[in-house]
Scaffold this motif. Structure first.
Motif, PDB file in Angstrom:
ATOM      1  N   PRO A   1      34.718  34.002  48.477  1.00 19.11           N
ATOM      2  CA  PRO A   1      34.608  32.586  48.846  1.00 19.11           C
ATOM      3  C   PRO A   1      35.407  31.650  47.943  1.00 19.11           C
ATOM      4  O   PRO A   1      35.589  30.483  48.281  1.00 19.11           O
ATOM      5  CB  PRO A   1      33.104  32.318  48.728  1.00 19.11           C
ATOM      6  CG  PRO A   1      32.626  33.314  47.728  1.00 19.11           C
ATOM      7  CD  PRO A   1      33.462  34.539  47.931  1.00 19.11           C
ATOM      8  N   LYS A   2      35.842  32.135  46.802  1.00 16.60           N
ATOM      9  CA  LYS A   2      36.575  31.275  45.873  1.00 16.60           C
ATOM     10  C   LYS A   2      37.657  32.100  45.160  1.00 16.60           C
ATOM     11  O   LYS A   2      37.629  33.341  45.189  1.00 16.60           O
ATOM     12  CB  LYS A   2      35.625  30.652  44.854  1.00 16.60           C
ATOM     13  CG  LYS A   2      34.838  31.664  44.033  1.00 16.60           C
ATOM     14  CD  LYS A   2      33.862  30.960  43.098  1.00 16.60           C
ATOM     15  CE  LYS A   2      33.076  31.975  42.266  1.00 16.60           C
ATOM     16  NZ  LYS A   2      32.119  31.338  41.349  1.00 16.60           N
ATOM     17  N   PRO A   3      38.605  31.441  44.508  1.00 14.78           N
ATOM     18  CA  PRO A   3      39.655  32.171  43.795  1.00 14.78           C
ATOM     19  C   PRO A   3      39.064  33.066  42.705  1.00 14.78           C
ATOM     20  O   PRO A   3      38.001  32.779  42.137  1.00 14.78           O
ATOM     21  CB  PRO A   3      40.526  31.062  43.195  1.00 14.78           C
ATOM     22  CG  PRO A   3      40.248  29.864  44.033  1.00 14.78           C
ATOM     23  CD  PRO A   3      38.818  29.976  44.460  1.00 14.78           C
ATOM     24  N   VAL A   4      39.770  34.149  42.406  1.00 14.48           N
ATOM     25  CA  VAL A   4      39.300  35.158  41.455  1.00 14.48           C
ATOM     26  C   VAL A   4      40.232  35.182  40.248  1.00 14.48           C
ATOM     27  O   VAL A   4      41.462  35.126  40.400  1.00 14.48           O
ATOM     28  CB  VAL A   4      39.270  36.548  42.124  1.00 14.48           C
ATOM     29  CG1 VAL A   4      38.996  37.645  41.109  1.00 14.48           C
ATOM     30  CG2 VAL A   4      38.235  36.576  43.236  1.00 14.48           C
ATOM     31  N   ALA A   5      39.658  35.270  39.046  1.00 16.78           N
ATOM     32  CA  ALA A   5      40.448  35.430  37.821  1.00 16.78           C
ATOM     33  C   ALA A   5      40.961  36.867  37.771  1.00 16.78           C
ATOM     34  O   ALA A   5      40.211  37.802  37.503  1.00 16.78           O
ATOM     35  CB  ALA A   5      39.603  35.114  36.594  1.00 16.78           C
ATOM     36  N   SER A   6      42.242  37.052  38.013  1.00 16.99           N
ATOM     37  CA  SER A   6      42.787  38.402  38.183  1.00 16.99           C
ATOM     38  C   SER A   6      42.773  39.212  36.894  1.00 16.99           C
ATOM     39  O   SER A   6      42.759  40.442  36.938  1.00 16.99           O
ATOM     40  CB  SER A   6      44.216  38.322  38.722  1.00 16.99           C
ATOM     41  OG  SER A   6      45.052  37.611  37.829  1.00 16.99           O
ATOM     42  N   CYS A   7      42.770  38.568  35.731  1.00 15.29           N
ATOM     43  CA  CYS A   7      42.807  39.318  34.476  1.00 15.29           C
ATOM     44  C   CYS A   7      41.503  40.054  34.210  1.00 15.29           C
ATOM     45  O   CYS A   7      41.488  41.051  33.488  1.00 15.29           O
ATOM     46  CB  CYS A   7      43.120  38.388  33.303  1.00 15.29           C
ATOM     47  SG  CYS A   7      41.775  37.245  32.882  1.00 15.29           S
ATOM     48  N   ALA A   8      40.391  39.582  34.795  1.00 10.49           N
ATOM     49  CA  ALA A   8      39.085  40.154  34.499  1.00 10.49           C
ATOM     50  C   ALA A   8      38.476  40.919  35.670  1.00 10.49           C
ATOM     51  O   ALA A   8      37.384  41.468  35.541  1.00 10.49           O
ATOM     52  CB  ALA A   8      38.119  39.047  34.062  1.00 10.49           C
ATOM     53  N   MET A   9      39.150  40.965  36.810  1.00  7.76           N
ATOM     54  CA  MET A   9      38.603  41.626  37.998  1.00  7.76           C
ATOM     55  C   MET A   9      39.246  43.002  38.163  1.00  7.76           C
ATOM     56  O   MET A   9      40.464  43.098  38.319  1.00  7.76           O
ATOM     57  CB  MET A   9      38.862  40.771  39.240  1.00  7.76           C
ATOM     58  CG  MET A   9      38.456  41.441  40.548  1.00  7.76           C
ATOM     59  SD  MET A   9      36.663  41.684  40.693  1.00  7.76           S
ATOM     60  CE  MET A   9      36.125  39.988  41.008  1.00  7.76           C
ATOM     61  N   PRO A  10      38.457  44.085  38.153  1.00 10.50           N
ATOM     62  CA  PRO A  10      39.032  45.424  38.352  1.00 10.50           C
ATOM     63  C   PRO A  10      39.553  45.583  39.777  1.00 10.50           C
ATOM     64  O   PRO A  10      38.986  45.059  40.734  1.00 10.50           O
ATOM     65  CB  PRO A  10      37.851  46.365  38.093  1.00 10.50           C
ATOM     66  CG  PRO A  10      36.813  45.537  37.415  1.00 10.50           C
ATOM     67  CD  PRO A  10      37.019  44.130  37.864  1.00 10.50           C
ATOM     68  N   ALA A  11      40.641  46.311  39.895  1.00 12.45           N
ATOM     69  CA  ALA A  11      41.193  46.619  41.210  1.00 12.45           C
ATOM     70  C   ALA A  11      40.330  47.677  41.892  1.00 12.45           C
ATOM     71  O   ALA A  11      39.803  48.578  41.240  1.00 12.45           O
ATOM     72  CB  ALA A  11      42.628  47.115  41.079  1.00 12.45           C
ATOM     73  N   ALA A  12      40.167  47.555  43.214  1.00 10.65           N
ATOM     74  CA  ALA A  12      39.359  48.508  43.982  1.00 10.65           C
ATOM     75  C   ALA A  12      40.073  48.852  45.279  1.00 10.65           C
ATOM     76  O   ALA A  12      40.992  48.141  45.722  1.00 10.65           O
ATOM     77  CB  ALA A  12      37.974  47.922  44.264  1.00 10.65           C
ATOM     78  N   ASP A  13      39.649  49.941  45.874  1.00 12.85           N
ATOM     79  CA  ASP A  13      40.256  50.399  47.132  1.00 12.85           C
ATOM     80  C   ASP A  13      40.149  49.335  48.227  1.00 12.85           C
ATOM     81  O   ASP A  13      39.139  48.621  48.322  1.00 12.85           O
ATOM     82  CB  ASP A  13      39.568  51.676  47.607  1.00 12.85           C
ATOM     83  CG  ASP A  13      40.254  52.915  47.059  1.00 12.85           C
ATOM     84  OD1 ASP A  13      41.477  52.875  46.862  1.00 12.85           O
ATOM     85  OD2 ASP A  13      39.557  53.906  46.804  1.00 12.85           O
ATOM     86  N   ASN A  14      41.208  49.242  49.022  1.00 10.83           N
ATOM     87  CA  ASN A  14      41.229  48.434  50.242  1.00 10.83           C
ATOM     88  C   ASN A  14      41.139  46.934  49.998  1.00 10.83           C
ATOM     89  O   ASN A  14      40.854  46.174  50.923  1.00 10.83           O
ATOM     90  CB  ASN A  14      40.109  48.866  51.197  1.00 10.83           C
ATOM     91  CG  ASN A  14      40.211  50.337  51.558  1.00 10.83           C
ATOM     92  OD1 ASN A  14      41.310  50.840  51.787  1.00 10.83           O
ATOM     93  ND2 ASN A  14      39.072  51.021  51.579  1.00 10.83           N
ATOM     94  N   MET A  15      41.339  46.495  48.765  1.00 10.14           N
ATOM     95  CA  MET A  15      41.392  45.057  48.508  1.00 10.14           C
ATOM     96  C   MET A  15      42.650  44.464  49.145  1.00 10.14           C
ATOM     97  O   MET A  15      43.711  45.092  49.167  1.00 10.14           O
ATOM     98  CB  MET A  15      41.415  44.778  47.006  1.00 10.14           C
ATOM     99  CG  MET A  15      40.061  44.721  46.348  1.00 10.14           C
ATOM    100  SD  MET A  15      40.231  44.181  44.627  1.00 10.14           S
ATOM    101  CE  MET A  15      38.522  43.852  44.216  1.00 10.14           C
ATOM    102  N   VAL A  16      42.534  43.255  49.634  1.00 10.25           N
ATOM    103  CA  VAL A  16      43.683  42.513  50.154  1.00 10.25           C
ATOM    104  C   VAL A  16      43.831  41.262  49.301  1.00 10.25           C
ATOM    105  O   VAL A  16      42.937  40.402  49.272  1.00 10.25           O
ATOM    106  CB  VAL A  16      43.500  42.153  51.639  1.00 10.25           C
ATOM    107  CG1 VAL A  16      44.687  41.328  52.128  1.00 10.25           C
ATOM    108  CG2 VAL A  16      43.333  43.417  52.475  1.00 10.25           C
ATOM    109  N   VAL A  17      44.954  41.175  48.596  1.00 11.97           N
ATOM    110  CA  VAL A  17      45.157  40.123  47.599  1.00 11.97           C
ATOM    111  C   VAL A  17      46.332  39.245  48.025  1.00 11.97           C
ATOM    112  O   VAL A  17      47.342  39.743  48.523  1.00 11.97           O
ATOM    113  CB  VAL A  17      45.435  40.748  46.209  1.00 11.97           C
ATOM    114  CG1 VAL A  17      45.799  39.674  45.200  1.00 11.97           C
ATOM    115  CG2 VAL A  17      44.228  41.544  45.736  1.00 11.97           C
TER     116      VAL A  17
END
Length: 691
Positions: free
Chosen positions: A56-72
């Motif tokens: 629902p809101k922007p994500v801080a990319s430095c602290a968010m782990p990457a996961a399968d099937n994410m669309v960024v």
């Protein structure tokens, strides 16, 4: 390995990677202020916001782990608006004083405000003012500019290992400061200047001296220790104005010590810029012709059997090659590159840091023998600390206790402990045998002693007993303090058949058996006065860049070039050959050292067979192939043999070779900046609060 989509590009990233790293793998630039690849994640600045589908809101990319099937999405309207908002907030209190800020022209905030910010601000309130802090003689502070990214705090705690920078207050009152507002006592402290993304922390000695576009930038190699840190020398006109680190993952990562960074003002002080000869006890300026003729005449008078040469700690490989060739041509076996008398030579694996600096991170246990890596090789110390923070890394030490920024189990100061470990009569032997990749580091404090060879042999037996030497792993390491030492040993700048080493040359000079001593940059001994010092009444030729200890004793002085003033080859403590390049010309009549020796050979009647640097290097590489393998380390694990000779280990406790980190060579001793650091951090006696 997670697979995700970044702006329509599918990427696969290692497990545990963050979205910021995933975006960079996809070729997308993500702005950031607080995030740094070598520091822990803080998530303070929010500049790295991106859009993740279903979030629902922007994500801080430095602290968010990457996961399968994410669309960024990194360039969507949501991301653009979020970044503009963050930048607008960051600039609420930041002063618009770019014209007088030393970061102007190379400022992350300036660049990212242009690329990702708005063209105007909606805030009309007065800007916050913060009192500047005192961080010592190296770091200039303007804390009103600070955006609280905490890079400096994390570097101080995690890399330097000195918990002296932190934050006080909360919210609008938050400030970055030092403990009790004192100077930062780390020998790595000035790296926070490079880390600071704004102008809050800048270089105090460099303040208001130049703009980055005024400087000519030259890549080179540091010679303040034997690490061979990769540096950039910035010059304007005839003067070096600053020295900065270059990234080299296997050597210095992107850090340099404060001595490396601030020695540059010593390059212009106490310089030798014309030849001198001594008449009636006093030195007077002379021409090159007169100086060479004086040396040639004296050499002919004393004969080759009574002529000796000693090379110093800052001498390049080309200069030592030329001097060795000259001494070979005149027929003298008396030459030595081991100015401190260290018991080194023979097989290459016996005098290298075989694990390599980057290889420290793969070790399981460490034994320190007569060394303080924090002062002898600050970059190596940061690697050891980096490994210790990973956990399960016992560190044992034999020698004087030092604060190395990580936990060490000190076993005592007696070198006899080594024999007990080598024979399996000490608990440390069991610890080293239980791990799969143990390593040891022998310092010059253990080797530059009368029993240094026996100590080196005992260290070799420990390596054999504990399984340090095997295919793919060599845990036996010698930590040098001299930038020239490994190249000198590789070139064989050692006594020939019947030749004298440094101690023998000194004894021979005092007894009158040595009539001429050629000091090539040899400044680390207290040579004393003529007739009363270490070299007695011998005729002394000094060739070097600074009027230091060797020049004070000399009968003839030949002015040479400093390391920033010549194209030169250096070999670091791990055996890595690197090349530095000339950033400016030597002052006055000073010349490159190899060229001086080549010119002298004509007057001596033994002309050397090369007229250009390329010819000299070709001959040098022909004799020693590793000197042509630039930026490579040849593994030595299959060439093992005991490095030292059998002998009796003395009872005298081990000592450390470096008494003052900041004043270890003639260039450093000429630096007023490093003299101030020495006064503050080495000379003062720190009292405990209870006193």
């Amino acid at each position: 390995m997670p697979k995700l989509t970044v702006d329509g590009i599918e990427v696969e990233v290692p497990a545990g990677a963050t979205l910021l790293q995933a975006c960079e793998l996809a070729g997308k630039e993500i702005p950031r202020f607080c995030y740094h690849e070598r520091l822990s994640i803080a998530g303070n600045c929010r500049m790295c916001l991106i859009e993740v589908e279903k979030s629902p809101k922007p994500v801080a990319s430095c602290a968010m782990p990457a996961a399968d099937n994410m669309v960024v999405k990194t360039m969507s309207p949501m991301v653009k608006k979020a970044r503009e908002g963050v930048m607008e907030f960051l600039l609420i209190n930041h002063p618009l004083d770019c014209p007088i800020c030393d970061q102007g022209g190379e400022c992350d905030l300036q660049d990212q405000a242009m690329a990702y910010g708005r063209d105007r601000s909606r805030f009309k309130e007065n800007k916050r003012a913060v009192e500047d802090k005192y961080m010592g003689p190296l770091i200039e502070t303007c804390m009103t500019r600070c955006i609280q990214c905490t890079r400096c705090v994390r570097f101080s705690t995690e890399v330097a290992g000195v918990d002296e920078i932190g934050a006080i207050g909360r919210g609008e009152d938050m400030e970055i400061t030092t403990y009790l507002e004192g100077a930062v006592t780390s020998e790595m402290s000035a790296n926070v200047i490079d880390l600071c993304p704004v102008g809050a922390l800048t270089s105090k000695p460099y303040a208001f001296n130049a703009r980055p576009w005024e400087l000519v930038k030259t890549e080179s190699i540091d010679v303040m220790d034997a690490v061979g840190s990769n540096i950039r020398v910035d010059v304007r006109g005839p003067e070096v104005l600053r020295i900065l680190p270059r990234i080299h993952e296997d050597v210095n990562e992107e850090w340099i010590s404060d001595k490396t960074r601030y020695v540059y003002d010593g390059l212009r002080r106490q310089r030798l810029d014309t030849p001198y000869v001594r008449d009636n006890g006093k030195l007077r300026p002379a021409s090159w012709k007169e100086a060479f003729e004086r040396i040639a005449s004296k050499l002919k008078e004393v004969g080759a059997d009574r002529a000796a040469a000693i090379t110093g700690d800052l001498v390049c490989a080309e200069s030592m090659k030329a001097l060795k060739d000259l001494w070979t041509r005149i027929g003298s076996p008396h030459i030595d590159c081991r100015q401190d008398g260290a018991a080194l030579g023979g097989l290459r694996s016996g005098y290298l840091f075989n694990t390599t600096i980057a290889g420290i991170e793969a070790a399981d246990a460490l034994l320190l023998i007569g060394t303080n890596p924090r002062w002898e090789a600050a970059i190596v110390n940061t690697r050891i600390r980096k490994r210790s923070r990973m956990g399960r890394f016992p560190i044992l030490g034999i020698g004087p206790q030092s604060n190395l920024t990580y936990g060490v189990d000190w076993l005592g100061m007696s070198p006899e402990i080594l024999a007990k470990i080598a024979d399996g009569r000490h608990p440390a032997a069991d610890l080293l045998e239980k791990v799969s990749r143990p390593m040891l580091i022998v310092g010059m404090g253990a080797l530059a002693r009368p029993d240094g060879s026996a100590i080196l042999n005992a260290a070799g037996r420990i390596a054999e007993r504990s399984g340090m030497i095997k295919t793919g792993w060599n845990g036996f390491n010698v930590l040098h303090t001299a930038a020239s030492r490994v190249a000198g040993l590789d070139l064989g700048v050692l006594p020939g058949r019947g030749g004298l080493d440094v101690n023998g040359i000194v004894d021979g000079a005092q007894a009158g058996r040595i009539g001429l001593v050629y000091l090539l940059g040899a400044d680390e001994q207290e040579w004393g006065a003529k007739g009363a010092g270490l070299l007695g009444d011998a005729f002394v030729v000094y060739q070097g860049s600074h009027g230091d200890k060797g020049a004070h004793r000399a009968d003839v002085i030949l002015p040479g070039a400093a390391y920033t003033e010549k194209d030169a080859t250096w070999v670091n403590t791990e055996g890595r050959t690197q090349q530095g390049f000339r950033a400016l010309f030597p002052p006055g009549e000073a010349r490159e050292d190899w060229a001086i020796i080549r010119a002298l050979s004509d007057y001596v009647g033994e002309t050397l067979g090369y007229d250009t640097l390329s010819d000299l290097r070709r001959d040098m590489i022909k004799n020693v192939e590793v000197l042509g393998e630039i930026d490579r380390v040849t593994p030595q694990d299959r060439e093992w043999a005991r490095p030292g000779k059998d002998g009796v280990i003395g009872a005298a406790p081990l000592s450390l070779p470096v008494a003052d980190f900041y004043l270890t060579n003639p260039i450093a001793r000429a630096s007023s900046i490093l003299a101030e650091c020495s006064r503050l951090f080495v000379g003062r006696q720190t009292k405990m609060a209870a006193e």
